[in-house]
Design a protein around this motif. Structure first.
Motif, PDB file in Angstrom:
ATOM      1  N   THR A   1      28.198  46.151  50.319  1.00  0.00           N
ATOM      2  CA  THR A   1      29.283  46.946  50.915  1.00  0.00           C
ATOM      3  C   THR A   1      30.475  47.012  49.964  1.00  0.00           C
ATOM      4  O   THR A   1      31.066  48.089  49.744  1.00  0.00           O
ATOM      5  CB  THR A   1      29.701  46.333  52.260  1.00  0.00           C
ATOM      6  N   ALA A   2      30.834  45.862  49.407  1.00  0.00           N
ATOM      7  CA  ALA A   2      31.956  45.850  48.457  1.00  0.00           C
ATOM      8  C   ALA A   2      31.649  46.718  47.246  1.00  0.00           C
ATOM      9  O   ALA A   2      32.512  47.491  46.761  1.00  0.00           O
ATOM     10  CB  ALA A   2      32.244  44.409  48.033  1.00  0.00           C
ATOM     11  N   LEU A   3      30.422  46.639  46.713  1.00  0.00           N
ATOM     12  CA  LEU A   3      30.041  47.438  45.550  1.00  0.00           C
ATOM     13  C   LEU A   3      30.043  48.925  45.879  1.00  0.00           C
ATOM     14  O   LEU A   3      30.519  49.764  45.075  1.00  0.00           O
ATOM     15  CB  LEU A   3      28.653  46.994  45.075  1.00  0.00           C
ATOM     16  N   ASP A   4      29.517  49.280  47.062  1.00  0.00           N
ATOM     17  CA  ASP A   4      29.455  50.690  47.465  1.00  0.00           C
ATOM     18  C   ASP A   4      30.851  51.272  47.629  1.00  0.00           C
ATOM     19  O   ASP A   4      31.154  52.392  47.159  1.00  0.00           O
ATOM     20  CB  ASP A   4      28.672  50.805  48.781  1.00  0.00           C
TER      21      ASP A   4
ATOM     22  N   LEU B   1      39.886  54.609  56.250  1.00  0.00           N
ATOM     23  CA  LEU B   1      40.530  54.149  55.022  1.00  0.00           C
ATOM     24  C   LEU B   1      39.897  54.700  53.758  1.00  0.00           C
ATOM     25  O   LEU B   1      40.476  54.558  52.667  1.00  0.00           O
ATOM     26  CB  LEU B   1      40.512  52.618  54.963  1.00  0.00           C
ATOM     27  N   THR B   2      38.736  55.323  53.854  1.00  0.00           N
ATOM     28  CA  THR B   2      38.012  55.730  52.640  1.00  0.00           C
ATOM     29  C   THR B   2      37.933  57.242  52.514  1.00  0.00           C
ATOM     30  O   THR B   2      37.913  57.969  53.517  1.00  0.00           O
ATOM     31  CB  THR B   2      36.579  55.144  52.660  1.00  0.00           C
ATOM     32  N   VAL B   3      37.877  57.658  51.256  1.00  0.00           N
ATOM     33  CA  VAL B   3      37.645  59.069  50.923  1.00  0.00           C
ATOM     34  C   VAL B   3      36.506  59.100  49.920  1.00  0.00           C
ATOM     35  O   VAL B   3      36.550  58.386  48.904  1.00  0.00           O
ATOM     36  CB  VAL B   3      38.901  59.720  50.315  1.00  0.00           C
ATOM     37  N   PRO B   4      35.444  59.885  50.179  1.00  0.00           N
ATOM     38  CA  PRO B   4      34.298  59.893  49.253  1.00  0.00           C
ATOM     39  C   PRO B   4      34.680  60.415  47.873  1.00  0.00           C
ATOM     40  O   PRO B   4      35.426  61.393  47.745  1.00  0.00           O
ATOM     41  CB  PRO B   4      33.295  60.811  49.951  1.00  0.00           C
ATOM     42  N   ASP B   5      34.189  59.761  46.854  1.00  0.00           N
ATOM     43  CA  ASP B   5      34.460  60.143  45.468  1.00  0.00           C
ATOM     44  C   ASP B   5      33.204  59.880  44.647  1.00  0.00           C
ATOM     45  O   ASP B   5      32.886  58.716  44.342  1.00  0.00           O
ATOM     46  CB  ASP B   5      35.625  59.343  44.910  1.00  0.00           C
ATOM     47  N   PRO B   6      32.449  60.920  44.288  1.00  0.00           N
ATOM     48  CA  PRO B   6      32.715  62.354  44.490  1.00  0.00           C
ATOM     49  C   PRO B   6      32.535  62.780  45.950  1.00  0.00           C
ATOM     50  O   PRO B   6      31.992  62.014  46.737  1.00  0.00           O
ATOM     51  CB  PRO B   6      31.677  63.016  43.594  1.00  0.00           C
ATOM     52  N   PRO B   7      32.942  63.985  46.328  1.00  0.00           N
ATOM     53  CA  PRO B   7      32.866  64.460  47.716  1.00  0.00           C
ATOM     54  C   PRO B   7      31.459  64.519  48.272  1.00  0.00           C
ATOM     55  O   PRO B   7      31.287  64.591  49.497  1.00  0.00           O
ATOM     56  CB  PRO B   7      33.483  65.872  47.643  1.00  0.00           C
ATOM     57  N   SER B   8      30.439  64.477  47.425  1.00  0.00           N
ATOM     58  CA  SER B   8      29.051  64.544  47.909  1.00  0.00           C
ATOM     59  C   SER B   8      28.574  63.226  48.526  1.00  0.00           C
ATOM     60  O   SER B   8      27.503  63.171  49.135  1.00  0.00           O
ATOM     61  CB  SER B   8      28.123  64.916  46.746  1.00  0.00           C
TER      62      SER B   8
ATOM     63  N   TYR C   1      33.945  55.377  46.723  1.00  0.00           N
ATOM     64  CA  TYR C   1      35.003  55.801  47.648  1.00  0.00           C
ATOM     65  C   TYR C   1      36.367  55.416  47.092  1.00  0.00           C
ATOM     66  O   TYR C   1      36.501  54.397  46.403  1.00  0.00           O
ATOM     67  CB  TYR C   1      34.803  55.156  49.043  1.00  0.00           C
ATOM     68  N   ARG C   2      37.348  56.277  47.400  1.00  0.00           N
ATOM     69  CA  ARG C   2      38.724  55.928  47.076  1.00  0.00           C
ATOM     70  C   ARG C   2      39.265  55.117  48.254  1.00  0.00           C
ATOM     71  O   ARG C   2      39.401  55.610  49.381  1.00  0.00           O
ATOM     72  CB  ARG C   2      39.575  57.180  46.851  1.00  0.00           C
ATOM     73  N   VAL C   3      39.523  53.860  47.973  1.00  0.00           N
ATOM     74  CA  VAL C   3      39.963  52.937  49.018  1.00  0.00           C
ATOM     75  C   VAL C   3      40.848  51.891  48.366  1.00  0.00           C
ATOM     76  O   VAL C   3      40.618  51.499  47.214  1.00  0.00           O
ATOM     77  CB  VAL C   3      38.752  52.272  49.712  1.00  0.00           C
ATOM     78  N   PRO C   4      41.918  51.461  49.025  1.00  0.00           N
ATOM     79  CA  PRO C   4      42.779  50.418  48.430  1.00  0.00           C
ATOM     80  C   PRO C   4      41.954  49.181  48.078  1.00  0.00           C
ATOM     81  O   PRO C   4      41.129  48.712  48.867  1.00  0.00           O
ATOM     82  CB  PRO C   4      43.789  50.118  49.536  1.00  0.00           C
ATOM     83  N   MET C   5      42.169  48.671  46.870  1.00  0.00           N
ATOM     84  CA  MET C   5      41.399  47.519  46.414  1.00  0.00           C
ATOM     85  C   MET C   5      41.598  46.311  47.331  1.00  0.00           C
ATOM     86  O   MET C   5      40.692  45.501  47.514  1.00  0.00           O
ATOM     87  CB  MET C   5      41.804  47.159  44.983  1.00  0.00           C
ATOM     88  N   SER C   6      42.784  46.232  47.939  1.00  0.00           N
ATOM     89  CA  SER C   6      43.032  45.089  48.822  1.00  0.00           C
ATOM     90  C   SER C   6      42.178  45.153  50.083  1.00  0.00           C
ATOM     91  O   SER C   6      41.970  44.142  50.755  1.00  0.00           O
ATOM     92  CB  SER C   6      44.507  45.049  49.212  1.00  0.00           C
ATOM     93  N   ALA C   7      41.668  46.348  50.419  1.00  0.00           N
ATOM     94  CA  ALA C   7      40.876  46.507  51.639  1.00  0.00           C
ATOM     95  C   ALA C   7      39.381  46.341  51.397  1.00  0.00           C
ATOM     96  O   ALA C   7      38.618  46.165  52.355  1.00  0.00           O
ATOM     97  CB  ALA C   7      41.147  47.867  52.268  1.00  0.00           C
TER      98      ALA C   7
END
Length: 389
Positions: A20-23, A70-77, A28-34
């Protein structure tokens, strides 16, 4: 859960946290603290399912909703709102929860809740994902629900088979016990009852076969025949008890009690023994107590006559406020007695133990033998306790 499965569960939780942490970090664009917090929360849902299945599903769905927010897919696919680890983690939780006992209706309800979480997230942020990803999660979670139901059914079948095996063992043990009782009954009927019948026939026919017998001898044969008939009656009662599969619901016949002690003593005297019964035998006690007391005195007299045939036998039966006390004492024998098997004394102890009493026996300093029994008593069954000579 045995030790091996604990290790499997621990490794699965650790693997889910790491993946989960690796994925989240890579896709995903997500704050590293989260990242670490979301990964640990995802693993918590899987760890909790072994102990609290329903709570684990709630935790898993909450973590999925928070992760989607909290997450945004990166890339959008990349899949969203259900990431790869979120989808498989939730599916595993559903499957294990079902195997731990959730009903089919509950599983369907949680499946609907899972789809609602994904649909709600996509409705709030339609630009992050597509409805196609929801179809994938719907199919994956449906497979998890089906697997969960199959696992639950298998576990239920195993449990019922185990219960049936226990019942079968008990039934086999009961059948073996009944067969042993029937075998004992057959032996008693074919051997003991047969010989007693022969004694009755020979005693009854002796006065006719031996016409020159004296009157006292004829009377002795009559008493022998009567005693043998009484023994046959007792034997039939024992045989019926052994052959009945259930305890009898009716009396098989009057059982002897303390009122029959004078008759027992008189019968033993007619056999040539010098038996003396103290005055004041109590009456009106519980039938079980009276029957046990009678049998104990009967066995003690039989032993005294067998082992010390010429001795004086003193029988005393007294009752105080709490117990019935029996004493059978015989003096030294004047001639060699017949050897015994010791089963009579064992039977005494068993009878008294059933009534929470005690019995003791042993030689006296004078060379005789003493049997003492104490049986707890309650209030009399009917009337006032009395005494008679």
């Amino acid at each position: 859960m045995n030790r091996r499965w604990r290790w499997v569960a621990g490794l699965a939780v650790a693997a889910l946290v790491f993946l989960t942490a690796l994925d989240l970090y890579q896709h995903y664009r997500v704050p590293m603290s989260a990242v670490a917090g979301l990964a640990l929360a995802r693993g918590l849902g899987l760890a909790l399912v072994w102990l609290r299945p329903r709570a684990a599903i709630v935790v898993s769905l909450l973590v999925s909703a928070i992760t989607a927010g909290l997450t945004v897919p990166d890339p959008p696919s990349e899949p969203w709102p259900w990431g790869t680890t979120a989808a498989f983690g939730t599916a595993f939780v559903l499957a294990i929860a079902g195997a731990r006992g959730l009903s089919r209706r509950e599983l369907v309800a949680w499946w609907v809740a899972t789809q609602a979480v994904g649909a709600g997230a996509l409705a709030l942020a339609p630009d992050r994902g597509s409805w196609g990803s929801l179809l994938v999660m719907a199919g994956l979670s449906a497979v998890a629900v089906v697997v969960a139901d199959l696992l639950r059914s298998r576990n239920e079948t195993r449990r019922r088979l185990a219960e049936q095996e226990v019942i079968s063992k008990e039934e086999r043990a009961e059948r073996a016990r009944l067969q042993e009782r029937a075998r004992i009954a057959r032996e008693l009927h074919d051997v003991v009852a047969h010989h007693l019948s022969v004694v009755v026939v020979r005693a009854d026919s002796a006065p006719h076969r031996l016409p020159d017998l004296q009157d006292d001898v004829r009377a002795e044969f009559v008493e022998i025949a009567d005693a043998a008939r009484a023994s046959l009656t007792e034997m039939r009662r024992v045989l019926q008890l052994l052959r009945d599969h259930e305890p009898p619901t009716h009396e098989l016949g009057p059982q002897p009690g303390l009122e029959q002690l004078p008759e027992l003593v008189a019968t033993t005297r007619r056999a040539g023994a010098d038996v003396r019964l103290d005055e004041g035998v109590p009456s009106g006690l519980d039938p079980a107590v009276e029957l046990a007391a009678y049998r104990i005195v009967q066995e003690a007299l039989s032993n005294a006559v067998r082992h010390a045939p010429k001795s004086v036998v003193q029988v005393t039966v007294r009752r105080d406020d709490h117990a019935l006390k029996l004493t059978v004492r015989n003096g030294p024998g004047q001639s060699a007695g017949q050897p015994g098997s010791g089963q009579g004394l064992v039977g005494m102890r068993e009878r008294v133990a059933l009534l929470d009493g005690s019995v003791s026996n042993g030689p006296t300093p004078e060379g005789g033998y003493l049997v003492e029994a104490v049986i707890p008593v309650e209030e009399v069954a009917s009337g006032d306790p009395g005494a008679r000579g």
